[in-house]
Scaffold this motif. Sequence first.
Motif, PDB file in Angstrom:
ATOM      1  N   ARG A  84       0.823  -1.214   0.000  1.00 34.13           N
ATOM      2  CA  ARG A  84       0.000   0.000   0.000  1.00 34.13           C
ATOM      3  C   ARG A  84       0.859   1.267   0.000  1.00 34.13           C
ATOM      4  NH1 ARG A  84      -3.631  -0.230   4.870  1.00 34.13           N
ATOM      5  NH2 ARG A  84      -4.950  -1.506   3.521  1.00 34.13           N
ATOM      6  N   CYS A 113      -3.290   5.709   0.849  1.00 31.67           N
ATOM      7  CA  CYS A 113      -1.885   5.930   1.200  1.00 31.67           C
ATOM      8  C   CYS A 113      -1.748   7.173   2.074  1.00 31.67           C
ATOM      9  CB  CYS A 113      -1.045   6.090  -0.060  1.00 31.67           C
ATOM     10  SG  CYS A 113      -1.140   4.656  -1.129  1.00 31.67           S
ATOM     11  N   LYS A 155       0.549   7.389  -5.285  1.00 31.35           N
ATOM     12  CA  LYS A 155       0.739   6.758  -3.978  1.00 31.35           C
ATOM     13  C   LYS A 155       1.997   7.274  -3.284  1.00 31.35           C
ATOM     14  CE  LYS A 155       0.254   2.335  -3.691  1.00 31.35           C
ATOM     15  NZ  LYS A 155       0.507   0.896  -3.990  1.00 31.35           N
TER      16      LYS A 155
END
Length: 233
Positions: A84, A113, A155
């Motif tokens: 993640r 995130c 992210k």
Amino acid sequence: MAYIEFNDVRKVYGAGDGEVRALDGASFTVERGELAVVLGASGAGKTTALNILGGMDSATSGRVVVDGRDISDAAEDELVEYRRADVGFVFQFYNLVPNLTALENVELAAQICPDSLDPATMLAKVGLSERMGNFPAQLSGGEQQRVSIARAIAKNPKLLLCDEPTGALDYRTGKQVLQLLQDTCRVSGLTVIIITHNSALAPMADRLIRFKSGRVTSEEINEHPVPIAEIEW
């Protein structure tokens, strides 16, 4: 210690006469901020190595360290957090959610995130500021791949893993996507690993890692990487 250490990694499926060694003692390193190209034929073990490096699969044996963190024996909840927060993925097929717009696809990844970047800004950086409201079916293959790259970069990962990212694209569009990946590595300092079977891409790499039959057959440092725009095949 290198940023990535992939040390004597084995991945075995099945047992006895049905045993398949997808990786058979593969070892390589990658330094922070490098663009590494992993080259090899289909079935050489490239994707298996990438899946283990990305925390999507586990090794049968061996050691995998990323940024000082040993992920070889990590628990599943640790791997979830690693995937993640630390890793961005770009695949051959774009894996976009069809009923979400380009912007919403990027927002979806950014929301999970803690230190994500602004989705609209990331889409603008990949040249899609005018296409944010379009659905995947309204975008070309190259545009969809750029959305997937924007989604991965939004992210704010430490590592970008790309598995045959131009495999579904025509020559010209594929070069544009590779240029985007090369520029991303250079400008942001992001560590980028590109898996490909196309040996013509070797000159674009800071580091070239060759796979064959589950092993790394060579690892070469390129002191003078070539811009993808200058490479023809």
